[in-house]
Design an enzyme around this catalytic site. Structure first.
Site, PDB file in Angstrom:
ATOM      1  N   GLN A   3     -34.710 113.404  73.995  1.00 54.56           N
ATOM      2  CA  GLN A   3     -34.788 112.508  75.148  1.00 54.56           C
ATOM      3  C   GLN A   3     -34.713 113.213  76.502  1.00 54.56           C
ATOM      4  O   GLN A   3     -35.444 112.869  77.427  1.00 54.56           O
ATOM      5  CB  GLN A   3     -33.649 111.482  75.050  1.00 54.56           C
ATOM      6  CG  GLN A   3     -33.621 110.456  76.156  1.00 54.56           C
ATOM      7  CD  GLN A   3     -32.418 109.533  76.024  1.00 54.56           C
ATOM      8  OE1 GLN A   3     -31.643 109.620  75.071  1.00 54.56           O
ATOM      9  NE2 GLN A   3     -32.255 108.647  76.987  1.00 54.56           N
ATOM     10  N   ILE A  37     -35.407 105.702  67.499  1.00 55.00           N
ATOM     11  CA  ILE A  37     -34.966 105.599  68.894  1.00 55.00           C
ATOM     12  C   ILE A  37     -34.577 104.162  69.201  1.00 55.00           C
ATOM     13  O   ILE A  37     -35.306 103.224  68.862  1.00 55.00           O
ATOM     14  CB  ILE A  37     -36.123 106.042  69.820  1.00 55.00           C
ATOM     15  CG1 ILE A  37     -36.348 107.562  69.690  1.00 55.00           C
ATOM     16  CG2 ILE A  37     -35.866 105.638  71.262  1.00 55.00           C
ATOM     17  CD1 ILE A  37     -37.566 108.069  70.430  1.00 55.00           C
ATOM     18  N   TYR A  50     -23.882  92.650  67.867  1.00 48.49           N
ATOM     19  CA  TYR A  50     -25.158  93.391  67.820  1.00 48.49           C
ATOM     20  C   TYR A  50     -26.172  92.776  68.795  1.00 48.49           C
ATOM     21  O   TYR A  50     -27.059  93.452  69.327  1.00 48.49           O
ATOM     22  CB  TYR A  50     -25.692  93.421  66.379  1.00 48.49           C
ATOM     23  CG  TYR A  50     -26.718  94.497  66.128  1.00 48.49           C
ATOM     24  CD1 TYR A  50     -26.390  95.850  66.223  1.00 48.49           C
ATOM     25  CD2 TYR A  50     -28.029  94.174  65.798  1.00 48.49           C
ATOM     26  CE1 TYR A  50     -27.326  96.835  65.989  1.00 48.49           C
ATOM     27  CE2 TYR A  50     -28.978  95.159  65.557  1.00 48.49           C
ATOM     28  CZ  TYR A  50     -28.615  96.487  65.655  1.00 48.49           C
ATOM     29  OH  TYR A  50     -29.559  97.455  65.424  1.00 48.49           O
ATOM     30  N   LYS A  53     -34.629  94.459  67.569  1.00 58.68           N
ATOM     31  CA  LYS A  53     -35.071  94.897  66.231  1.00 58.68           C
ATOM     32  C   LYS A  53     -36.040  93.874  65.620  1.00 58.68           C
ATOM     33  O   LYS A  53     -36.958  94.255  64.892  1.00 58.68           O
ATOM     34  CB  LYS A  53     -33.867  95.104  65.302  1.00 58.68           C
ATOM     35  CG  LYS A  53     -32.996  96.309  65.662  1.00 58.68           C
ATOM     36  CD  LYS A  53     -33.768  97.609  65.655  1.00 58.68           C
ATOM     37  CE  LYS A  53     -32.874  98.820  65.752  1.00 58.68           C
ATOM     38  NZ  LYS A  53     -33.641 100.057  66.029  1.00 58.68           N
ATOM     39  N   VAL A  77     -24.599 103.272  59.393  1.00 60.02           N
ATOM     40  CA  VAL A  77     -24.012 104.609  59.272  1.00 60.02           C
ATOM     41  C   VAL A  77     -23.437 105.006  60.620  1.00 60.02           C
ATOM     42  O   VAL A  77     -23.958 104.604  61.665  1.00 60.02           O
ATOM     43  CB  VAL A  77     -25.037 105.693  58.826  1.00 60.02           C
ATOM     44  CG1 VAL A  77     -25.225 105.691  57.329  1.00 60.02           C
ATOM     45  CG2 VAL A  77     -26.372 105.558  59.505  1.00 60.02           C
ATOM     46  N   LYS A  78     -22.373 105.788  60.590  1.00 60.38           N
ATOM     47  CA  LYS A  78     -21.694 106.122  61.838  1.00 60.38           C
ATOM     48  C   LYS A  78     -22.471 107.183  62.611  1.00 60.38           C
ATOM     49  O   LYS A  78     -22.443 108.365  62.282  1.00 60.38           O
ATOM     50  CB  LYS A  78     -20.264 106.581  61.569  1.00 60.38           C
ATOM     51  CG  LYS A  78     -19.477 106.621  62.853  1.00 60.38           C
ATOM     52  CD  LYS A  78     -18.016 106.851  62.648  1.00 60.38           C
ATOM     53  CE  LYS A  78     -17.345 106.897  64.013  1.00 60.38           C
ATOM     54  NZ  LYS A  78     -15.979 107.351  63.941  1.00 60.38           N
ATOM     55  N   LEU A 135     -24.045 108.137  66.862  1.00 54.36           N
ATOM     56  CA  LEU A 135     -23.780 107.927  68.288  1.00 54.36           C
ATOM     57  C   LEU A 135     -24.187 106.510  68.709  1.00 54.36           C
ATOM     58  O   LEU A 135     -23.454 105.817  69.415  1.00 54.36           O
ATOM     59  CB  LEU A 135     -24.598 108.958  69.078  1.00 54.36           C
ATOM     60  CG  LEU A 135     -24.147 109.320  70.478  1.00 54.36           C
ATOM     61  CD1 LEU A 135     -22.734 109.877  70.448  1.00 54.36           C
ATOM     62  CD2 LEU A 135     -25.117 110.343  71.068  1.00 54.36           C
ATOM     63  N   ALA A 136     -25.352 106.050  68.247  1.00 56.16           N
ATOM     64  CA  ALA A 136     -25.868 104.739  68.654  1.00 56.16           C
ATOM     65  C   ALA A 136     -24.914 103.618  68.228  1.00 56.16           C
ATOM     66  O   ALA A 136     -24.656 102.690  68.998  1.00 56.16           O
ATOM     67  CB  ALA A 136     -27.254 104.519  68.054  1.00 56.16           C
TER      68      ALA A 136
END
Ligand SMILES: NC(=O)c1ccc[n+]([C@@H]2O[C@H](COP(=O)([O-])OP(=O)(O)OC[C@H]3O[C@@H](n4cnc5c(N)ncnc54)[C@H](O)[C@@H]3O)[C@@H](O)[C@H]2O)c1
Length: 253
Positions: A42, A92, A155, A162, A191-192, A194-195
């Site tokens: 990025q 992304i 979310y 999405k 899943v863990k 950063l996002a």
């Protein structure tokens, strides 16, 4: 597991932030199956991070999907350095932290647009700039989440983005078929990364998701990457415009 499944294929992976990234799981699976992997990152901050994983300047190209200029420059550079490519992984997404908490009606107009722009529209923009470089056949894979279908706590705006992304996959799959390009999404389990840490109460989300898997263990980025490798391979020639769950059954339970 390694194979020659993707031998002689060049695959672009967009969205590696660090070793926890789903994109990194995808890149490793592509390489394990014989592909040459090209990466976009990025910005300068992400470059520092990805360089810890990929120490090869030639294969690292900056691309901020919020900017048409950056997309144009990135794909021109990819064409000059590598010629045609055989597929890409779009991993992304972005929404402001304050939009990933509380009641969805408090979503700001700007926050809504930003989430849509980076997380859904960017797939169309990437497809447009990539198209002249894509071989026939080629394959595009993006990453989505079950929050597009169900109201997952906090979310919010990302679930809406999405849902748009998945619709983009279907329309793109129809329109890119004439170039021999297949487009699909993977709906990955939590899943863990950063996002995910941007979502309020993500610890609870990850725990609930893990409890609902068929074996009580979270899906891994390796498992998600292996499915991406299948989708970019010729083995998946009949899979078009689909969203495949790689969540160890969470969507069923
Ligand atoms: N982690 C999960 O539980 C999960 C589940 C299902 C789907 N996904 C999706 O997987 C994809 C990858 O996310 P991740 O969880 O690996 O997190 P991550 O934070 O590792 O990756 C997100 C990437 O998006 C990139 N990005 C954000 N804005 C950008 C921009 N303007 N231009 C270019 N790149 C930009 C970031 O630099 C980062 O590399 C996302 O689409 C995410 O929604 C994640």
């Amino acid at each position: 597991m390694s194979s020659d499944l993707l031998k002689n294929k060049k695959i672009l992976v967009m969205g590696v932030a660090n070793k926890r990234s789903i994109a990194w799981g995808c890149a490793q699976a592509m390489a394990a199956n014989g592909a040459e992997v090209i990466y976009t990152y990025q910005n300068e901050r992400m470059k520092k991070s990805i360089k810890r994983l990929v120490d090869d300047e030639e294969h690292l190209i900056e691309c901020d999907v919020a900017s048409d200029e950056s997309l144009q420059t990135a794909f021109t550079t990819i064409g000059e350095r590598f010629g045609k490519i055989d597929g890409l992984v779009h991993a992304i997404a972005f929404a402001k932290k304050e939009e990933l908490a509380g009641d969805i009606m408090n979503t700001s107009r700007a926050g809504y647009s930003l989430a849509q722009d980076i997380s859904a529209y960017s797939l169309l923009a990437v497809a447009k700039y990539a198209q002249p470089l894509l071989n026939n056949p080629a394959s595009i894979v993006t990453l989505t989440y079950f929050g597009s279908e169900r109201a997952i706590p906090n979310y919010n705006v990302m679930g809406v983005a999405k849902a748009a992304l998945e619709a983009n996959v279907r329309y793109l799959a129809r329109d890119m078929a004439k170039y021999g390009v297949r487009v699909n999404a993977i709906s990955a389990g939590a899943v863990k990364t950063l996002a995910v840490t941007g979502v309020k109460g993500h610890g609870e989300l990850l725990r609930m998701s893990e409890e609902r898997t068929v074996d009580g263990k979270s899906v891994t980025t390796k498992e998600i990457g292996n499915t991406a490798a299948f989708l970019v391979s010729d083995l998946a020639s009949g899979v078009v415009g689909d969203t495949i769950y790689v969540d160890k059954g969470v969507h069923l339970i």
